[in-house]
Design an enzyme around this catalytic site. Structure first.
Site, PDB file in Angstrom:
ATOM      1  N   GLU A 245      -1.679  -5.554   8.496  1.00 28.94           N
ATOM      2  CA  GLU A 245      -0.910  -5.007   9.614  1.00 28.94           C
ATOM      3  C   GLU A 245      -1.599  -5.319  10.945  1.00 28.94           C
ATOM      4  O   GLU A 245      -2.818  -5.185  11.056  1.00 28.94           O
ATOM      5  CB  GLU A 245      -0.755  -3.493   9.450  1.00 28.94           C
ATOM      6  CG  GLU A 245       0.023  -3.107   8.207  1.00 28.94           C
ATOM      7  CD  GLU A 245       0.206  -1.592   8.061  1.00 28.94           C
ATOM      8  OE1 GLU A 245      -0.204  -0.824   8.961  1.00 28.94           O
ATOM      9  OE2 GLU A 245       0.778  -1.185   7.027  1.00 28.94           O
TER      10      GLU A 245
ATOM     11  N   GLU B  22       8.942  -4.280  10.726  1.00 21.33           N
ATOM     12  CA  GLU B  22       9.378  -2.990  10.202  1.00 21.33           C
ATOM     13  C   GLU B  22       9.924  -2.100  11.314  1.00 21.33           C
ATOM     14  O   GLU B  22       9.259  -1.886  12.345  1.00 21.33           O
ATOM     15  CB  GLU B  22       8.199  -2.286   9.487  1.00 21.33           C
ATOM     16  CG  GLU B  22       8.588  -0.928   8.915  1.00 21.33           C
ATOM     17  CD  GLU B  22       7.637  -0.393   7.863  1.00 21.33           C
ATOM     18  OE1 GLU B  22       6.686  -1.102   7.477  1.00 21.33           O
ATOM     19  OE2 GLU B  22       7.852   0.751   7.412  1.00 21.33           O
TER      20      GLU B  22
ATOM     21  N   ASP C 126       0.845  -1.206   0.000  1.00 21.89           N
ATOM     22  CA  ASP C 126       0.000   0.000   0.000  1.00 21.89           C
ATOM     23  C   ASP C 126       0.879   1.255   0.000  1.00 21.89           C
ATOM     24  O   ASP C 126       0.368   2.377  -0.076  1.00 21.89           O
ATOM     25  CB  ASP C 126      -1.008  -0.003   1.152  1.00 21.89           C
ATOM     26  CG  ASP C 126      -0.359  -0.096   2.516  1.00 21.89           C
ATOM     27  OD1 ASP C 126       0.876  -0.171   2.588  1.00 21.89           O
ATOM     28  OD2 ASP C 126      -1.091  -0.082   3.522  1.00 21.89           O
TER      29      ASP C 126
ATOM     30  N   ASP D 189      -1.046  -6.080  -0.247  1.00 19.83           N
ATOM     31  CA  ASP D 189      -1.494  -5.455   0.998  1.00 19.83           C
ATOM     32  C   ASP D 189      -3.002  -5.257   0.998  1.00 19.83           C
ATOM     33  O   ASP D 189      -3.562  -4.722   0.026  1.00 19.83           O
ATOM     34  CB  ASP D 189      -0.851  -4.058   1.139  1.00 19.83           C
ATOM     35  CG  ASP D 189       0.360  -4.083   2.040  1.00 19.83           C
ATOM     36  OD1 ASP D 189       0.461  -4.972   2.908  1.00 19.83           O
ATOM     37  OD2 ASP D 189       1.220  -3.197   1.872  1.00 19.83           O
TER      38      ASP D 189
HETATM   39  O1  KIV Z   1       3.584  -1.143   1.661  1.00 23.38           O
HETATM   40  C1  KIV Z   1       4.776  -1.491   1.733  1.00 23.38           C
HETATM   41  O2  KIV Z   1       5.617  -1.157   0.897  1.00 23.38           O
HETATM   42  C2  KIV Z   1       5.183  -2.310   2.878  1.00 23.38           C
HETATM   43  C3  KIV Z   1       6.639  -2.601   3.037  1.00 23.38           C
HETATM   44  C4  KIV Z   1       7.366  -1.414   3.492  1.00 23.38           C
HETATM   45  C5  KIV Z   1       6.873  -3.771   3.913  1.00 23.38           C
HETATM   46  O3  KIV Z   1       4.367  -2.709   3.649  1.00 23.38           O
END
Ligand code: KIV
Length: 272
Positions: A123, A190, A52, A91
């Protein structure tokens, strides 16, 4: 590539787990479009994350919050069309899984059905346990994401390192164990201290994939546009730039403009 059949060995959740088990690091990068995904896949990347972060990188938003499920599906479709070998993880965007597990499942199903991707990422830990359970029950592989979770930026207030204090570190340990037990196939960590990444990676069975989380994760992920130096001013300590494409592309564009203005493009060979 298999020497016998000539077929490409596709990366699956089992392959990813086997990599951790034999100590081979997993390489993951973000991709949001066909052309970039094709380059990264042909270069041999293991996992492509339709992150995302497209909200920042592709659309220019300040946070990841505005991107919609429809927009994520559009990006995922473009990436899936390009890929022969890599596993494609998408995501679940903000608002598409937090409210209840039924909505979470329907969002995950839309991603899998409409894009042809291989897994979803979301998440959070215990707060989203029901959503994870329900998505997994439908047979959809789930990648977790703990530590700095950008969809909660307005709760955190800043993008600084998470879990430095013991209370937050303990919550992260508990959540990592939970995600492992629930059956997630991997876990992004992260921006947390390297020592905590080591502890978590050694204590759970599934692979961890770190970003700004030190060398002890079972794999690493970067935002491709940061790694290639396309994003200009984003230079956090954890980022290694493998190219300076902003500069390269600026110079190429200036060369083109100059050639058009000076009437040296197109020349005799570049016409019909
Ligand atoms: O959205 C994204 O790029 C991420 C990475 C930073 C793990 O979640």
């Amino acid at each position: 590539m298999s020497a016998v059949t000539g077929e490409i060995k596709k990366i699956t959740t089992h392959v990813i787990q086997a990599m951790k088990d034999r100590g081979e690091k997993i390489a993951m990068l973000t991709a949001y479009d066909f052309s970039m995904a094709r380059i990264l896949d042909e270069a041999g990347i293991d996992i492509l994350l339709v992150g995302d972060s497209a909200s920042n990188v592709m659309a220019g938003h300040e946070t990841t919050l505005p991107i919609t499920l429809d927009q994520m599906i559009y990006h995922a479709q473009s990436v899936v069309r390009a890929v022969n070998r890599a596993m494609v993880v998408v995501d679940l965007p903000f608002g598409s899984y937090q409210s209840n597990s039924e909505i979470a499942l329907s969002s995950a199903i839309r991603i899998m059905k409409e894009s042809g991707a291989h897994a979803v990422k979301l998440e959070g830990g215990s707060e989203v346990e029901d959503s994870i359970r329900r998505i997994l029950l439908a047979g959809i592989p789930v990648m977790g994401h703990l530590g700095l979770t950008p969809q909660s930026i307005y709760k955190f207030g800043t993008y600084t390192v998470r879990a430095k204090e013991e209370q937050e570190a303990q919550k992260l340990r508990d959540d990592a164990k939970l995600l492992d037990e629930l059956g997630c196939f991997s876990l992004v960590l992260e921006k947390i201290p390297a020592k905590l990444t080591k502890e978590v990676s050694e204590s759970i069975t599934i692979p961890t994939i770190g970003i700004g989380a030190g060398p002890h994760a079972d794999g690493q992920v970067l935002v491709t546009h940061d790694m290639l130096g396309i994003t200009k001013d984003f230079k956090p300590r954890f980022l290694r730039r493998y190219a300076e494409l902003f500069q390269v592309m600026t110079e190429a564009t200036q060369g083109y403009i100059a050639d058009v203005k000076s009437k040296s493009f197109p020349n005799e060979k570049e016409q019909y």
